[in-house]
Write an enzyme that holds these catalytic residues in place. Structure first.
Site, PDB file in Angstrom:
ATOM      1  N   ASP A   1       0.821  -1.214   0.000  1.00 45.90           N
ATOM      2  CA  ASP A   1       0.000   0.000   0.000  1.00 45.90           C
ATOM      3  C   ASP A   1       0.862   1.274   0.000  1.00 45.90           C
ATOM      4  O   ASP A   1       1.987   1.269   0.496  1.00 45.90           O
ATOM      5  CB  ASP A   1      -0.849  -0.043   1.283  1.00 45.90           C
ATOM      6  CG  ASP A   1      -2.052   0.862   1.216  1.00 45.90           C
ATOM      7  OD1 ASP A   1      -2.166   1.646   0.265  1.00 45.90           O
ATOM      8  OD2 ASP A   1      -2.880   0.772   2.136  1.00 45.90           O
TER       9      ASP A   1
ATOM     10  N   TRP B   1       0.682  -3.964  -4.821  1.00 45.01           N
ATOM     11  CA  TRP B   1      -0.588  -4.060  -4.075  1.00 45.01           C
ATOM     12  C   TRP B   1      -1.665  -3.205  -4.735  1.00 45.01           C
ATOM     13  O   TRP B   1      -1.394  -2.085  -5.171  1.00 45.01           O
ATOM     14  CB  TRP B   1      -0.300  -3.546  -2.669  1.00 45.01           C
ATOM     15  CG  TRP B   1      -1.419  -3.485  -1.674  1.00 45.01           C
ATOM     16  CD1 TRP B   1      -1.685  -4.410  -0.711  1.00 45.01           C
ATOM     17  CD2 TRP B   1      -2.364  -2.423  -1.477  1.00 45.01           C
ATOM     18  NE1 TRP B   1      -2.750  -3.984   0.063  1.00 45.01           N
ATOM     19  CE2 TRP B   1      -3.185  -2.777  -0.387  1.00 45.01           C
ATOM     20  CE3 TRP B   1      -2.604  -1.207  -2.121  1.00 45.01           C
ATOM     21  CZ2 TRP B   1      -4.221  -1.958   0.074  1.00 45.01           C
ATOM     22  CZ3 TRP B   1      -3.641  -0.398  -1.658  1.00 45.01           C
ATOM     23  CH2 TRP B   1      -4.442  -0.775  -0.572  1.00 45.01           C
TER      24      TRP B   1
ATOM     25  N   ARG C   1     -12.250   1.609   8.221  1.00 40.90           N
ATOM     26  CA  ARG C   1     -10.874   1.952   7.848  1.00 40.90           C
ATOM     27  C   ARG C   1     -10.891   3.134   6.870  1.00 40.90           C
ATOM     28  O   ARG C   1     -10.189   3.146   5.881  1.00 40.90           O
ATOM     29  CB  ARG C   1     -10.158   0.752   7.223  1.00 40.90           C
ATOM     30  CG  ARG C   1      -8.646   0.819   7.390  1.00 40.90           C
ATOM     31  CD  ARG C   1      -7.929  -0.162   6.497  1.00 40.90           C
ATOM     32  NE  ARG C   1      -6.518  -0.217   6.829  1.00 40.90           N
ATOM     33  CZ  ARG C   1      -5.554  -0.423   5.944  1.00 40.90           C
ATOM     34  NH1 ARG C   1      -5.834  -0.583   4.679  1.00 40.90           N
ATOM     35  NH2 ARG C   1      -4.301  -0.462   6.319  1.00 40.90           N
TER      36      ARG C   1
ATOM     37  N   TRP D   1      -4.011  -8.439  -4.017  1.00 35.38           N
ATOM     38  CA  TRP D   1      -5.355  -7.850  -4.127  1.00 35.38           C
ATOM     39  C   TRP D   1      -5.946  -7.799  -2.722  1.00 35.38           C
ATOM     40  O   TRP D   1      -6.302  -8.822  -2.157  1.00 35.38           O
ATOM     41  CB  TRP D   1      -6.203  -8.726  -5.043  1.00 35.38           C
ATOM     42  CG  TRP D   1      -7.618  -8.301  -5.266  1.00 35.38           C
ATOM     43  CD1 TRP D   1      -8.576  -8.074  -4.326  1.00 35.38           C
ATOM     44  CD2 TRP D   1      -8.253  -8.075  -6.528  1.00 35.38           C
ATOM     45  NE1 TRP D   1      -9.766  -7.732  -4.915  1.00 35.38           N
ATOM     46  CE2 TRP D   1      -9.596  -7.730  -6.270  1.00 35.38           C
ATOM     47  CE3 TRP D   1      -7.822  -8.159  -7.854  1.00 35.38           C
ATOM     48  CZ2 TRP D   1     -10.512  -7.469  -7.291  1.00 35.38           C
ATOM     49  CZ3 TRP D   1      -8.741  -7.899  -8.864  1.00 35.38           C
ATOM     50  CH2 TRP D   1     -10.061  -7.544  -8.590  1.00 35.38           C
ATOM     51  N   ASP D   2      -6.071  -6.605  -2.189  1.00 33.23           N
ATOM     52  CA  ASP D   2      -6.531  -6.440  -0.812  1.00 33.23           C
ATOM     53  C   ASP D   2      -8.009  -6.060  -0.786  1.00 33.23           C
ATOM     54  O   ASP D   2      -8.585  -5.654  -1.814  1.00 33.23           O
ATOM     55  CB  ASP D   2      -5.676  -5.347  -0.138  1.00 33.23           C
ATOM     56  CG  ASP D   2      -5.550  -5.535   1.364  1.00 33.23           C
ATOM     57  OD1 ASP D   2      -6.337  -6.296   1.937  1.00 33.23           O
ATOM     58  OD2 ASP D   2      -4.655  -4.893   1.959  1.00 33.23           O
TER      59      ASP D   2
ATOM     60  N   ASN E   1     -10.347  -4.351   2.431  1.00 39.30           N
ATOM     61  CA  ASN E   1     -10.263  -4.062   3.864  1.00 39.30           C
ATOM     62  C   ASN E   1     -11.539  -3.604   4.545  1.00 39.30           C
ATOM     63  O   ASN E   1     -11.474  -2.897   5.544  1.00 39.30           O
ATOM     64  CB  ASN E   1      -9.157  -3.031   4.095  1.00 39.30           C
ATOM     65  CG  ASN E   1      -7.783  -3.663   3.964  1.00 39.30           C
ATOM     66  OD1 ASN E   1      -7.476  -4.618   4.661  1.00 39.30           O
ATOM     67  ND2 ASN E   1      -6.985  -3.165   3.049  1.00 39.30           N
TER      68      ASN E   1
ATOM     69  N   CYS F   1      -5.909 -11.097  -0.489  1.00 45.35           N
ATOM     70  CA  CYS F   1      -5.690 -10.605   0.864  1.00 45.35           C
ATOM     71  C   CYS F   1      -6.952  -9.854   1.234  1.00 45.35           C
ATOM     72  O   CYS F   1      -7.550  -9.189   0.402  1.00 45.35           O
ATOM     73  CB  CYS F   1      -4.479  -9.678   0.875  1.00 45.35           C
ATOM     74  SG  CYS F   1      -4.300  -8.779   2.424  1.00 45.35           S
ATOM     75  N   SER F   2      -7.378  -9.951   2.463  1.00 42.80           N
ATOM     76  CA  SER F   2      -8.561  -9.209   2.864  1.00 42.80           C
ATOM     77  C   SER F   2      -8.401  -8.899   4.343  1.00 42.80           C
ATOM     78  O   SER F   2      -8.866  -9.656   5.187  1.00 42.80           O
ATOM     79  CB  SER F   2      -9.790 -10.070   2.585  1.00 42.80           C
ATOM     80  OG  SER F   2     -10.954  -9.372   2.870  1.00 42.80           O
TER      81      SER F   2
ATOM     82  N   GLY G   1      -5.756  -9.432   5.886  1.00 40.66           N
ATOM     83  CA  GLY G   1      -5.247 -10.755   6.253  1.00 40.66           C
ATOM     84  C   GLY G   1      -6.194 -11.806   5.717  1.00 40.66           C
ATOM     85  O   GLY G   1      -6.546 -11.808   4.540  1.00 40.66           O
TER      86      GLY G   1
ATOM     87  N   ASP H   1      -3.114 -10.875   9.031  1.00 38.04           N
ATOM     88  CA  ASP H   1      -2.316  -9.669   9.269  1.00 38.04           C
ATOM     89  C   ASP H   1      -1.447  -9.818  10.503  1.00 38.04           C
ATOM     90  O   ASP H   1      -0.590  -8.981  10.767  1.00 38.04           O
ATOM     91  CB  ASP H   1      -3.234  -8.455   9.461  1.00 38.04           C
ATOM     92  CG  ASP H   1      -3.530  -7.777   8.136  1.00 38.04           C
ATOM     93  OD1 ASP H   1      -2.916  -8.149   7.125  1.00 38.04           O
ATOM     94  OD2 ASP H   1      -4.376  -6.865   8.125  1.00 38.04           O
TER      95      ASP H   1
END
Ligand code: DGJ
Length: 719
Positions: A345, A392, A424, A460-461, A463, A507-508, A510, A529
């Protein structure tokens, strides 16, 4: 109305869905309903069920339906609930036909067609049997062949029905940074439900997977009947376990019906996600190995290549970096022998720079202050250093402080007239909308273009979860949860068509999107995470019960750990991370010379052993929940090589050495043992040769007695 007599089946049709060691048998009863007769070891000819008698009351329709539908005489939990245009809410499915075809030499597919007695509703039950892995994948295809729309109020993927003396449910609860904690409970009468209703990021608090031990009050790794199940779906899910008055257990798994009534227009079809089943008589360990083999050979995206070691920039630099910070990290990663650098990020946004989580998501332009040379420069730099480059993205999200949020307020998930909440500091984009799907695809595509062909890996996150669900696009708001996930899969399909070889991590925050639905498109997951090694013992132990180690990212980070503040030795961190897909996530510039030397050696050892971790058979030797140690091993398919790892997770008074009996070896072979990552071997047998029989019977007793002592051993068969 169907009149059902359960005194005898007088089955006309018996259908066996078979694998090398298991049978699942379906059969019609006198009323031509399709019943779930059996799941277990091979029973031979399914016609034996023809005269089967259960001695249940004939005027109670409590016999196990293969796909129980709400209504008629059925009153237990349904897999299917439909409301018709005339208000009728009953469905009574009867058998129409079935066929079995070979998909390949070791994969067979059986499709059974059922139809409602009154309406033109059709349901196909599709069972795909993976013979060698003893895995059966099941889903339902529901078609409205009538002239009017109908509403699907519940539409599970699969139902099975079991009869045993007891059912021990093992499932995986948790939270952010504490995913996949293992919990066991003996089921009692009534309904136990495992579910998620958060829409996206659905696997922190529970996971859509479980194990069921039959006639056993504890989870046995090596013996006993165990069924494992996992739903391939990245949205809301519901797994239901209902023990009825006859002590039968009905297990129904699928998309969560929560706020998800789905209109099926005339002529339309809905295909449910796949439910994956495996049965074994050799305990939980074999159930895991079945799932791992099936996943690696047939299902998950990353098939047939070993995963790379990497350095991720997140915990080492967070949002605070420039080109020099990154090129230095690339230099350090290459010097330590890592194979890839992943820029996390913080690299994008100019008007709304991404210098914290408060701004920038949605504006995927390279931040020219931080990286004036551009992404291609960094990717090229990494390649010139001989390592790969990853980056990312979090394409489903937008910060209110971004150009995208100002430009497309209609793209944000919201319920009309209600407040849009931030999590977030971000909002969720409405992936049910075709333009948003195009945008999300373009974020990936444009990022790849920024790398000018040199981006090898995308993280690929994702959050946040869904709150105040709703869409300005959908006319039917109750489609939101399902269409969001289908929207994600549709984008992933497009991405995979264009970028078949790019490694993509799911990834989400973690482990918020750890499921087989995601792994059909993603190569691996970011397991948690929480990078702290002691917490990771439990997280990885649970995660790898279902998901193969090759798909679970596992990083060495700095101490004190940023999530828990705990301080663990570098060796313990490396040894534990080496039982998954090894990576590092710290600022190498802050490491001492000795630490770097150790890291380089441990990375080198991992590269020599990773084929065992990533392709081998997992044997869990000592459960961390049993108290003092955690131990596991990976054995090559030909049993000629193995890696054993053991960890002391409580102080042992310097006296209690563990006795770790090995599994999966050939008792007839002789194995040399070599301890790695350790100057001073902890096992007296280091460098010696033992028979497989000795290692299985006697086992090893390394001197792992102080908190965070750990060891890794390489076993090699001697000719
Ligand atoms: C959450 C992820 O799980 C972390 O690894 C990191 O990528 C941050 N997001 C970045 O914002």
């Amino acid at each position: 109305m169907l009149i059902v007599s359960s005194l005898a089946y007088a089955a006309q049709v018996q259908i066996a869905i078979s694998t090398d060691h298991t049978d699942m048998v379906l059969a019609t009863n006198k009323a031509n309903q399709l019943m779930f007769m059996y799941y277990g070891t091979k029973v031979g000819c399914p016609q034996q069920f023809e005269q089967f008698q259960s001695y249940r009351r004939s005027d109670y329709s409590t016999e196990p339906l293969a796909y129980p539908a709400r209504g008629g005489r059925f009153f237990n939990q349904p897999a299917l609930a439909v409301k018709y245009s005339d208000g009728d809410a009953n469905t009574e499915l009867t058998y129409s036909s079935h066929e079995t075809k070979n998909i390949s030499s070791d994969v067979k597919q059986t499709t059974v067609l059922l139809s409602d007695t009154k309406t033109s509703l059709e349901v196909q039950l599709v069972y795909t049997a993976y013979l060698k892995e003893d895995v059966i994948m099941a889903h339902a295809v529901i078609t409205n062949k009538g002239k009017k729309d109908i509403t699907l109020e519940n539409y599970a993927s699969s139902a099975i029905n079991l009869k045993a003396g007891s059912y021990l449910l093992t499932h995986y609860y948790g939270s952010w940074a504490r995913e996949m904690q293992v919990e066991h409970e003996l089921l009692t009468h009534g309904i136990k439900t495992i579910e998620n209703k958060m829409g996206v990021r659905t696997t922190h608090t529970e996971n859509p997977s479980f194990m069921l031990s039959l006639d056993n009050s504890s989870l046995d790794e090596n013996h006993g009947e165990v069924i494992a199940g996992a739903l391939a779906w990245s949205g809301n899910y519901k797994l239901q376990f209902q023990m009825d008055e006859t002590d039968r257990l009905s297990v129904i798994c699928g998309i969560n019906d929560y706020a998800s009534a789905y209109t099926l227009k005339k002529g339309a079809t809905f295909s449910t996600p796949e439910m994956i089943w495996t049965f074994t008589t050799s305990g939980a360990g074999q159930a895991s190995r079945n799932l791992h083999d099936w996943a690696r050979r047939h299902y998950i995206y990353s098939k047939g290549h070993l995963a790379y070691t990497l350095l991720n920039s997140w915990e080492g630099a967070y949002f605070d970096f420039n080109t020099k910070t990154l090129t230095d990290m690339i230099d350090d990663a290459a010097a330590m022998g890592l194979e890839m650098f992943v820029l996390d990020d913080g690299w994008f946004g100019n008007e709304y720079p991404r210098n914290s989580s408060r701004a920038g998501l949605g504006d995927w332009q390279t931040n020219t202050k931080k990286i004036p040379e551009g992404i291609a420069y960094l990717a090229d730099y990494a390649h010139k250093k001989g390592i790969k480059f990853g980056i990312w993205i979090e394409p489903e999200m937008v910060n209110p402080s971004s150009n995208l949020a100002h430009k497309h307020p209609e793209w944000i998930v919201k319920s009309s007239g209600r407040e849009i909440t931030t999590t977030r500091n971000q909002w969720l984009l409405d992936l049910t909308r075709p333009e948003v799907q195009d945008f999300v695809f373009s974020v990936f595509d444009e990022t790849m273009k920024k790398g000018e062909g040199k981006i090898d890996y995308i993280k690929w996150d994702c959050n946040r979860h869904v709150e105040s669900f709703g869409s300005t696009w959908l006319t039917e708001q109750s489609r939101f949860f399902v269409d969001y996930t289908l929207g994600l899969y549709s984008v992933m399909k497009r991405i995979r068509e264009k970028y078949p070889n790019t490694i993509i991590q799911s990834c989400s925050s973690g482990g918020g999107r750890v499921d087989f639905g995601a792994l059909e498109y993603f190569d691996e997951v970011w397991t948690s995470d929480n990078t702290e090694a002691l917490s990771r013992v439990f997280i990885q132990y649970g995660t790898n019960m279902i998901y193969p180690a090759a798909t679970t990212g596992s990083h060495v980070s700095a101490v004190p750990n940023h999530q828990t503040n705990n301080i663990t030795p570098l060796k313990f961190r490396f040894d534990l991370a080496s039982t998954g897909r090894l990576g590092m996530e710290l600022q190498p510039a802050n490491m001492t010379k000795e630490e770097r030397t150790f890291a380089a050696k441990a990375i080198q050892s991992y590269k020599q052993l990773r084929h065992l971790v990533q392709d081998g058979d997992l044997y869990r030797l000592v459960s961390p929940y049993d108290g003092n140690h955690y131990a596991l091993m990976y054995v090559s398919k030909d049993k000629k090589e193995a890696m054993v790892a053991a960890f002391c997770i409580h102080y042992q008074g310097r006296t209690k050495t563990p006795k770790i009996r090995l599994h999966g070896l050939d008792p007839q072979m002789k194995y040399s043992i070599e301890e790695i990552n350790n100057e001073k071997p902890s096992f007296w047998g280091n460098g010696k040769t033992f028979s497989g029989a000795w290692l299985i019977g006697q086992g090893i007793n390394p001197q792992l007695v102080k908190l965070y002592d750990s060891g890794i051993w390489h076993l090699k068969a001697q000719e």
